[in-house]
Enzyme design. Sequence first.
Site, PDB file in Angstrom:
ATOM      1  N   HIS A   1       5.923  96.545  85.864  1.00 20.14           N
ATOM      2  CA  HIS A   1       4.429  96.244  86.498  1.00 20.14           C
ATOM      3  C   HIS A   1       4.547  96.832  88.056  1.00 20.14           C
ATOM      4  O   HIS A   1       5.045  95.634  89.065  1.00 20.14           O
ATOM      5  CB  HIS A   1       3.782  95.099  85.585  1.00 20.14           C
ATOM      6  CG  HIS A   1       3.037  94.247  86.375  1.00 20.14           C
ATOM      7  ND1 HIS A   1       2.361  93.757  86.811  1.00 20.14           N
ATOM      8  CD2 HIS A   1       1.397  94.214  85.915  1.00 20.14           C
ATOM      9  CE1 HIS A   1       1.439  93.278  87.408  1.00 20.14           C
ATOM     10  NE2 HIS A   1       0.585  93.696  86.595  1.00 20.14           N
TER      11      HIS A   1
ATOM     12  N   THR B   1      -8.104  87.053  85.366  1.00 18.39           N
ATOM     13  CA  THR B   1      -6.967  86.564  86.255  1.00 18.39           C
ATOM     14  C   THR B   1      -6.700  85.009  86.384  1.00 18.39           C
ATOM     15  O   THR B   1      -5.866  84.247  87.121  1.00 18.39           O
ATOM     16  CB  THR B   1      -6.532  86.938  87.986  1.00 18.39           C
ATOM     17  OG1 THR B   1      -6.493  88.566  87.957  1.00 18.39           O
ATOM     18  CG2 THR B   1      -5.732  87.045  88.938  1.00 18.39           C
TER      19      THR B   1
ATOM     20  N   HIS C   1      -5.932  91.406  79.590  1.00 14.71           N
ATOM     21  CA  HIS C   1      -5.016  90.005  80.117  1.00 14.71           C
ATOM     22  C   HIS C   1      -6.065  88.803  79.884  1.00 14.71           C
ATOM     23  O   HIS C   1      -7.205  88.708  80.789  1.00 14.71           O
ATOM     24  CB  HIS C   1      -4.967  90.605  81.622  1.00 14.71           C
ATOM     25  CG  HIS C   1      -3.356  89.710  81.747  1.00 14.71           C
ATOM     26  ND1 HIS C   1      -1.977  89.455  81.004  1.00 14.71           N
ATOM     27  CD2 HIS C   1      -3.363  89.009  83.244  1.00 14.71           C
ATOM     28  CE1 HIS C   1      -1.772  88.719  82.765  1.00 14.71           C
ATOM     29  NE2 HIS C   1      -1.987  88.536  83.373  1.00 14.71           N
TER      30      HIS C   1
ATOM     31  N   HIS D   1      -6.890  65.032  51.753  1.00 17.09           N
ATOM     32  CA  HIS D   1      -6.529  65.886  52.252  1.00 17.09           C
ATOM     33  C   HIS D   1      -5.318  66.660  51.275  1.00 17.09           C
ATOM     34  O   HIS D   1      -5.111  67.571  50.760  1.00 17.09           O
ATOM     35  CB  HIS D   1      -5.844  66.555  53.029  1.00 17.09           C
ATOM     36  CG  HIS D   1      -7.230  66.310  54.608  1.00 17.09           C
ATOM     37  ND1 HIS D   1      -7.153  67.917  55.312  1.00 17.09           N
ATOM     38  CD2 HIS D   1      -8.446  65.829  54.749  1.00 17.09           C
ATOM     39  CE1 HIS D   1      -8.175  67.193  56.228  1.00 17.09           C
ATOM     40  NE2 HIS D   1      -8.940  66.211  55.711  1.00 17.09           N
TER      41      HIS D   1
HETATM   42  C1  HCA Z   1      -1.742  88.373  88.665  1.00 13.61           C
HETATM   43  C2  HCA Z   1      -1.710  89.533  88.455  1.00 13.61           C
HETATM   44  C3  HCA Z   1      -2.331  89.867  86.685  1.00 13.61           C
HETATM   45  C4  HCA Z   1      -2.265  91.511  86.382  1.00 13.61           C
HETATM   46  C5  HCA Z   1      -2.501  91.579  84.730  1.00 13.61           C
HETATM   47  C6  HCA Z   1      -2.982  92.857  84.855  1.00 13.61           C
HETATM   48  C7  HCA Z   1      -2.992  89.089  87.221  1.00 13.61           C
HETATM   49  O1  HCA Z   1      -1.964  87.277  89.315  1.00 13.61           O
HETATM   50  O2  HCA Z   1      -0.202  87.898  88.703  1.00 13.61           O
HETATM   51  O3  HCA Z   1      -2.021  93.780  85.111  1.00 13.61           O
HETATM   52  O4  HCA Z   1      -3.240  93.296  83.980  1.00 13.61           O
HETATM   53  O5  HCA Z   1      -3.380  87.609  86.169  1.00 13.61           O
HETATM   54  O6  HCA Z   1      -4.268  89.254  87.620  1.00 13.61           O
HETATM   55  O7  HCA Z   1      -0.975  89.093  86.038  1.00 13.61           O
HETATM   56 CU    CU Z   2      -2.093  87.381  85.118  1.00 18.12          CU
END
Ligand code: HCA
Ligand code: CU
Length: 380
Positions: free
Chosen positions: A72, A166, A193, A290
Amino acid sequence: VNNFSIIESTLREGEQFANAFFDTNKKIEIAKALDEFGVEYIELTSPAASEQSRLDCQAICKLGLKAKILTHIRCHMDDAKIAVETGVDGVDVVIGTSSYLREFSHGKDMDYIANKATEVINFVKSKGIEVRFSSEDSFRSDLVDLLSIYRTVDKLGVNRVGIADTVGCANPRQVYELVRTLRGVVSCDIECHFHNDTGCAIANAYAALEAGATHIDTSILGIGERNGITPLGGLIARMYTADKDYIKSKYKLHMLRDLENLVADAVDVQVPFNNYITGYCAFTHKAGIHAKAILNNPSTYEILKPEDFGMTRYVNICHRLTGWNAVKNRVEQLGLSLTDDQVKTITAKIKELSDIRPLKMEDVDNLLRDYHSAIISGDE
Ligand code: HCA
Ligand code: CU
C-alpha cells in the site's frame, strides 16, 4: 450479494492500531494464518515506510502463499519504485481527494492528482503487477472530481478502484449510492475500505457489496487507525448470514478464533466479550423462554451455527430468569433423574437463591446433585 474477495489489511491498516508492533516473525505467522483461513489478498505496510518494513514485505512475498500479496503506497513515484521491487503481486495506490486532505495534508489540486496517478499507474502496470487506485476520504470529496479521477484511472486499465471512508462518516445508504454510481462509471473492480468511528463499518461493507463492490478491506478484530475498520470476523458473520454455503466454501471458519487470539495477543488486547462469533457470550442463552426454544431448535434464537465456527452453545441456568426446561436439560447432562415436578421445585429454589446473590455454575450443579441425593435417600 455477488462474489467478493477480502483484502486483509491487519498487516497494513492493523499496524496503524495504537498498540501494534509486529516483528518479522509475527508478521509471517499472521500472514500464514490468514492465508490458511482463505483470504484472497493480504495487504502489507508500505516498503517506503522503513527499511524493516521493506525487508518484511520481501520476506512475506517469498513465502509462496496462495493469497495474493499487496502493498500500500502513496501516489508517488518514489514509493512505487520501491514497491515493485519487493515481489508483491499488486500495489494499492492511495491519494487524498477531499478538500481537507488537499488543503491540510498534501496540498495538491485535482490536475496534479490525475497526472501523478497516471504516471504511477502506468509504471506499476509496466511491471506486470496488479494496481488499484483509491481516493482517501472519498465521502467528503467532491463527487464530480471523484468520478472524473476514477474514470481516468479506469481508462488506464487499473485492476480496481477504491473507495475509502477514512474518517468513518459514511452511512449504509450513502455507501450504496456512491458505489452504485461508481459502478455505472468504471468497468474495473471496486474495493471499499470503511473506518468504524460511528459503528457502521460492517453495515457499510455489506451495502457496498449490494451495490456492486467486489473487494472489502478488513483487519482481524478490526484493528487500525483510531478505533479501526471492518473486522474480519464481523464481516464473516454478516456474509455467512447472507450466503452460508458460499462463505463456508471459501473460508476455514474454524480458524477464526485462533486467528483473533493470535492478533489479540500480539497487540496486547482482549477479544471483546461481545465480539462477533467468538465473544465469550456469543452463543450463551440465558432467559428461560430462550433456553427452552433453543433446546427444541437452536435456530429459534441463533442465526449463526456455533458448530460451523468450532464454537459451542451454552445455556446458562444460574440466574433468576431461568426456566424449568433449561434446568431439566442440565439435570439430564449431569445424569440425574428427576420428574418434571421435581425439576420445577428445584428451579423455584434456584430462582429464590439467585434473587439474593449471583450463583455460579458449580453452586447450581451442587444444588441439583444434593436435591437428587436427598430424593434418593427419601428426605424430600
Ligand atoms: C489512511 C489510509 C487509508 C487508505 C485506504 C485505502 C484510509 O488514512 O491511513 O487505501 O483505500 O483509511 O483512507 O487507510
Ligand atoms: Cu484506513
